[in-house]
Design an enzyme around this catalytic site. Structure first.
Site, PDB file in Angstrom:
ATOM      1  N   ASP A   1      -6.762  -6.045   4.397  1.00  0.00           N
ATOM      2  CA  ASP A   1      -6.102  -4.745   4.465  1.00  0.00           C
ATOM      3  C   ASP A   1      -6.212  -4.212   5.888  1.00  0.00           C
ATOM      4  O   ASP A   1      -7.314  -3.956   6.377  1.00  0.00           O
ATOM      5  CB  ASP A   1      -6.776  -3.784   3.485  1.00  0.00           C
ATOM      6  CG  ASP A   1      -6.110  -2.421   3.444  1.00  0.00           C
ATOM      7  OD1 ASP A   1      -5.092  -2.225   4.119  1.00  0.00           O
ATOM      8  OD2 ASP A   1      -6.630  -1.535   2.730  1.00  0.00           O
TER       9      ASP A   1
ATOM     10  N   HIS B   1      -1.261  -1.464  -4.069  1.00  0.00           N
ATOM     11  CA  HIS B   1      -2.554  -1.065  -3.507  1.00  0.00           C
ATOM     12  C   HIS B   1      -2.586   0.454  -3.372  1.00  0.00           C
ATOM     13  O   HIS B   1      -1.686   1.054  -2.769  1.00  0.00           O
ATOM     14  CB  HIS B   1      -2.727  -1.726  -2.132  1.00  0.00           C
ATOM     15  CG  HIS B   1      -4.099  -1.576  -1.558  1.00  0.00           C
ATOM     16  ND1 HIS B   1      -5.162  -2.360  -1.951  1.00  0.00           N
ATOM     17  CD2 HIS B   1      -4.580  -0.740  -0.601  1.00  0.00           C
ATOM     18  CE1 HIS B   1      -6.235  -2.022  -1.260  1.00  0.00           C
ATOM     19  NE2 HIS B   1      -5.917  -1.032  -0.438  1.00  0.00           N
TER      20      HIS B   1
ATOM     21  N   SER C   1       0.830  -1.204   0.000  1.00  0.00           N
ATOM     22  CA  SER C   1       0.000   0.000   0.000  1.00  0.00           C
ATOM     23  C   SER C   1       0.861   1.248   0.000  1.00  0.00           C
ATOM     24  O   SER C   1       1.613   1.502   0.948  1.00  0.00           O
ATOM     25  CB  SER C   1      -0.914   0.011   1.230  1.00  0.00           C
ATOM     26  OG  SER C   1      -1.585   1.250   1.325  1.00  0.00           O
TER      27      SER C   1
ATOM     28  N   HIS D   1      -8.407   1.096  -4.224  1.00  0.00           N
ATOM     29  CA  HIS D   1      -9.368   0.947  -3.133  1.00  0.00           C
ATOM     30  C   HIS D   1     -10.065   2.288  -2.922  1.00  0.00           C
ATOM     31  O   HIS D   1      -9.469   3.231  -2.412  1.00  0.00           O
ATOM     32  CB  HIS D   1      -8.619   0.502  -1.870  1.00  0.00           C
ATOM     33  CG  HIS D   1      -9.478   0.322  -0.676  1.00  0.00           C
ATOM     34  ND1 HIS D   1      -8.954   0.128   0.584  1.00  0.00           N
ATOM     35  CD2 HIS D   1     -10.826   0.284  -0.508  1.00  0.00           C
ATOM     36  CE1 HIS D   1      -9.928  -0.021   1.454  1.00  0.00           C
ATOM     37  NE2 HIS D   1     -11.076   0.091   0.808  1.00  0.00           N
TER      38      HIS D   1
END
Length: 225
Positions: free
Chosen positions: A175, A32, A7, A65
């Site tokens: 996550d 991500h 991420s 996301h």
């Protein structure tokens, strides 16, 4: 399919391009990307201009996301920005089925995210629209939070429900708070896409990735064997 999806919320934006290149060199295939609007999630992150910019020089699979209200408004813009997979929150969509259909029609993979307290029943009738389910294992909005232990059983129950309904190919992504201490639990519960932020970008990035990839690879080989 088992993947590590680092991420970039925890990356150093002063050298973001260099860190994305490092992810590729260390064998990562996914990244991500959290998009937050300050309404659905309390933080504000980044949007289409940043995604467009990094897309130009990255071959990574862009795992976007969307932590925003009514994300269906941005489906086409995200496609044009370079998204490969678009995840929307069940809690943020007035018409979840319509939004997931629009994502697929735009040529992206579609996924739905669930907050820790959201029941699995919320997505029961959209399994056929999904490539992936993202189970949040912290409450969304900030990096560096601790994994919520109760989510292990929720992941296990989600995997069971998907399999029993005939959707064995739908992946589960996790996550929040995933690190070397919590990784085994989420893999054993049924997760196959692992998001890690601070556990990748804090300290020696190359060494952190190597540890994640080794453990994920070993688990995947065991399942396939």
């Amino acid at each position: 399919m088992y993947e590590l999806s680092p991420s970039i919320l925890s990356a150093d934006f002063n050298c973001l391009g260099e860190q994305l290149a490092l992810l590729e060199r260390e064998g990562c295939r996914w990244v991500h990307i959290d998009v937050m609007d300050g309404m659905f999630a309390p933080s504000i992150s980044y949007g289409m201009p940043v995604i467009q910019s990094i897309r130009k020089n990255s071959r990574l699979f862009f795992d976007i996301h969307m932590m925003v209200e009514e994300p269906g408004r941005y489906v086409q813009a995200m496609k044009e920005s370079g998204a490969d997979l678009l995840t929307v929150h069940a809690e943020a969509c007035t018409h979840l089925d319509r939004t997931l259909s629009a994502i697929r029609e735009a040529g992206m993979k579609a996924a739905v995210a669930l907050n820790p307290a959201t029941p699995l029943e919320a997505i029961r009738y959209v399994y056929d629209k999904l490539d992936m389910v993202l189970q949040m294992t912290v409450n969304p909005g900030f990096g560096g939070q601790s994994y919520i232990p109760a989510m292990t059983e929720k992941i296990r129950e989600l995997r069971k429900r998907l399999d029993e309904a005939g959707y064995q190919k739908v992946d589960i992504e996790v996550d929040g708070g995933v690190n070397q201490k919590t990784l085994d639990a989420v893999l054993e519960a049924g997760a196959s896409i692992i998001v890690a932020g601070s556990a990748v970008f804090k300290g020696d990035i190359s060494a952190n990735i190597a540890r994640f990839r080794e453990k994920i690879g070993t688990y995947a080989q065991g399942k396939e064997g």
